[in-house]
Design a protein around this motif. Structure first.
Motif, PDB file in Angstrom:
ATOM      1  N   LEU A 111       0.957  -1.591   0.219  1.00 20.25           N
ATOM      2  CA  LEU A 111       0.011   0.021   0.014  1.00 20.25           C
ATOM      3  C   LEU A 111       0.485   1.053  -0.064  1.00 20.25           C
ATOM      4  O   LEU A 111       1.716   1.486   0.517  1.00 20.25           O
ATOM      5  N   ILE A 159       0.239   5.165   0.838  1.00 18.03           N
ATOM      6  CA  ILE A 159      -1.140   6.351   0.751  1.00 18.03           C
ATOM      7  C   ILE A 159      -0.283   7.084   1.606  1.00 18.03           C
ATOM      8  O   ILE A 159       0.422   7.814   2.109  1.00 18.03           O
ATOM      9  N   LEU A 217      -8.310   4.354  -0.500  1.00 12.89           N
ATOM     10  CA  LEU A 217      -8.067   3.287  -0.383  1.00 12.89           C
ATOM     11  C   LEU A 217      -8.801   3.827  -2.141  1.00 12.89           C
ATOM     12  O   LEU A 217      -9.766   3.429  -1.296  1.00 12.89           O
ATOM     13  N   THR A 273      -2.080   8.000  -3.508  1.00 12.17           N
ATOM     14  CA  THR A 273      -2.848   6.565  -2.603  1.00 12.17           C
ATOM     15  C   THR A 273      -3.465   5.290  -4.008  1.00 12.17           C
ATOM     16  O   THR A 273      -3.402   6.196  -4.995  1.00 12.17           O
ATOM     17  N   THR A 274      -2.669   4.699  -3.877  1.00  9.70           N
ATOM     18  CA  THR A 274      -3.024   2.728  -4.648  1.00  9.70           C
ATOM     19  C   THR A 274      -4.344   3.351  -4.235  1.00  9.70           C
ATOM     20  O   THR A 274      -4.880   2.680  -4.097  1.00  9.70           O
ATOM     21  N   ALA A 313      -6.982   0.176   5.631  1.00 11.36           N
ATOM     22  CA  ALA A 313      -5.684   1.490   5.179  1.00 11.36           C
ATOM     23  C   ALA A 313      -4.954   1.986   5.846  1.00 11.36           C
ATOM     24  O   ALA A 313      -4.326   2.545   6.345  1.00 11.36           O
TER      25      ALA A 313
END
Lengths: 364, 364
Positions: A28, A30, A93, A99-100, A128
């Motif tokens: 991830l 962020i 998220l 962010t991913t 997340a």
């Protein structure tokens, strides 16, 4: 490629992240911004949660002096005060501001995930962010605040992780998405999916469904505003008085065109699709006998702010959540903002919101 | 090619027909159906005016025993009684059920007009029907009744030709289209125009913008119904529970898909565009100082039927017309239908409508 251009910090989680509906992300990233400092007890954190089109840039910050989407709600002497609070806002998220999300590289293919990104849920967005908060040393005493999608997250977080949340403040967010909101979002998604340039989501290199995304935004904008506001602002003024539908244009159409263009210049159509669907899937009563039952373990004080002219999330839907909370014996407060601005009042009626926050948030 | 398949009579006007916004049609063909007989005084005519998606087939008739779009509102003992009234319903100018419209042959090119059809207005629709009525020997004592677009026509006709109209009954129709309705219709048109198969309107031979027309209809359907109705009917039931936006589907989406498909099988996208724009252009106060002023010469008794759950034409918009009528010293009656069905209640709440008609229409 729109998005990604909000200066922010980034935090990385290098382990697999399991998603609620199946599928795993190998890592991830962020993007987030903070204001103020965490106190020694680690209990002065305020998590600001953005809506469908938002980013981590809720307020001007060390990373960008440009005004944020909730500029004016934070500041010295404001109920959200960086001198007292440690305020965090991260891009959700699935988003497109660092962010991913669907524009991230799929390590399996070396290309962006696009529509192969797994469907994320509001629950995933919460988990997340909890990882991010952990890394920042924040694990309890949270105050959560958000509007629309952000408000859904504030309610769901307090429901899923009762011990962490002290205050949950949800603006224009229900306890579950109703079928009309689902219908309204589904036609927006279809506007994107119908654009030949959506190209099954592969819109990061060449073709970009600007027209479909703009149309989705226009439909959305109508649901975010109100008939009275349009009447006040546009009446029947014409931009182009020619009669034919291909030529003539009322001012309200020109306004929507402008909003659509502006949005398609800055947003990822795939993030739009994932967020929009995540909002449809949002239902706190899922896996519970009722909404009241879902709130059973909740500990937070809850503030629900509805808007009298909101057509997308009608006040009655927030009252349903409020009553479920009260029936579950919880501390819930319901307030109605008076505004002509409809759903978007959560971004506009800042003095009213500040007032409600001042009354609700204990002076610690 | 959808449309044109409603059995009806046809009447032809072989002289040029001048349009309100410029342009001339070299001739007119009007598809119509009648019920009952004109009396000796020629004053028992009821003109039924259809909405955007309608046709001449309001009721089952000599031309088709299939139920019409207002079946149940006409019949022996009903307020619209073929034993007493001479009832006429014609397909509106610009339509696709037998009347001259964008699918008609342009004698200048030998091909359908498509988007080269001149923009027709509600005023043009009225004038075309007046020619038909003349040919039938009907010129005065008219009772006009219609919903939505048809209601606009009922009001405008009584305003433009006061001496002809005895009763004007408008359901879910305002005195002028407001900016929110214009916005909602403009995104529907854009859904059609964005479909590559719209092909600048040339959709009578090969390509047909079924997807764009279906999307337009879906957006429309949401505005024709209500949040409460969707809640009652669909709740959060899922047709396909898979999470991804490309796969999962709530029941309300499946319903809209069905409505969209059904509609694109039967309607001309160009007629949709022309009618939709004509509704945007509708404004009785145009060329007048006010709505009240516009009603100055009106002689008809007026009945305005609004629906409490109508989002597209809010009751307050019909009250505006009602108050303008009263302030102009006219005989106007405003009634609110209680229904969960929103705008479409004018097609559904027949017992309520019949009751209001019985009370309003004098027993002659």
């Amino acid at each position: 490629m729109p998005g990604h251009d909000i200066p922010s910090q980034a935090w990385t989680w290098d382990k697999p992240f399991q998603l609620e509906c199946g599928g795993t992300l190998p890592s991830l990233r962020i993007a987030f911004e903070t204001w103020g400092k965490l106190d020694s007890r680690g209990e002065n954190a305020v998590v600001v949660l953005h809506a469908l089109s938002g980013s981590s840039h809720a307020f001007s910050s060390d990373w960008s002096s440009q005004g944020g989407w909730w500029e004016g709600l934070i500041g010295d002497g404001s109920p959200l005060d960086p001198r007292k609070h440690f305020i965090i806002c991260s891009n959700l998220l699935g988003g497109c501001y660092g962010t991913t999300g669907p524009s991230s590289m799929d390590p399996g293919t070396g290309a962006p995930y696009a529509a192969n990104f797994p469907q994320v849920t509001t629950g995933d967005m919460i988990e997340a962010q909890r990882l991010l908060l952990q890394s920042l040393g924040v694990q309890r005493g949270l105050t959560l605040i958000g509007g629309s999608l952000g408000g859904m997250l504030a309610l769901q977080w307090a429901t899923r992780h009762p011990a962490e949340v002290r205050n949950s403040i949800a603006l224009v967010a229900p306890g579950r998405s109703g079928p009309q909101a689902i219908a309204l979002r589904s036609v927006q998604r279809e506007a994107i999916l119908s654009d030949p340039d959506w190209n099954t989501g592969d819109c990061y290199t060449g073709r970009f469904p600007a027209r479909g995304l703009a149309l989705a935004r226009k439909i959305g904008m109508i649901t975010y505003r109100s008939a009275d506001e349009f009447e006040e602002r546009f009446k029947r003024e014409q931009r182009d008085p020619r009669p034919h539908f291909l030529e003539g244009q009322f001012e309200v159409q020109s306004y929507l065109d402008h909003q659509g263009r502006k949005f398609s210049d800055r947003f990822d159509p795939n993030s739009y699709l994932y967020f929009s669907r995540a909002m449809d899937l949002y239902d706190l009563s899922k896996d519970h006998a009722s909404l009241q039952d879902a709130f059973g373990a909740l500990e937070a004080r809850v503030l629900l702010l509805a808007v009298n002219s909101d057509f997308l999330v009608r006040p009655v839907e927030m009252l349903e959540a409020h009553e479920a909370l009260l029936n579950a014996g919880k501390r819930s407060r319901f307030e109605l903002l008076r505004s002509v601005h409809g759903h978007d009042a959560f971004l506009i009626e800042l003095p009213q919101i500040r007032e409600h926050l001042s009354r609700f948030l204990p002076d610690e």
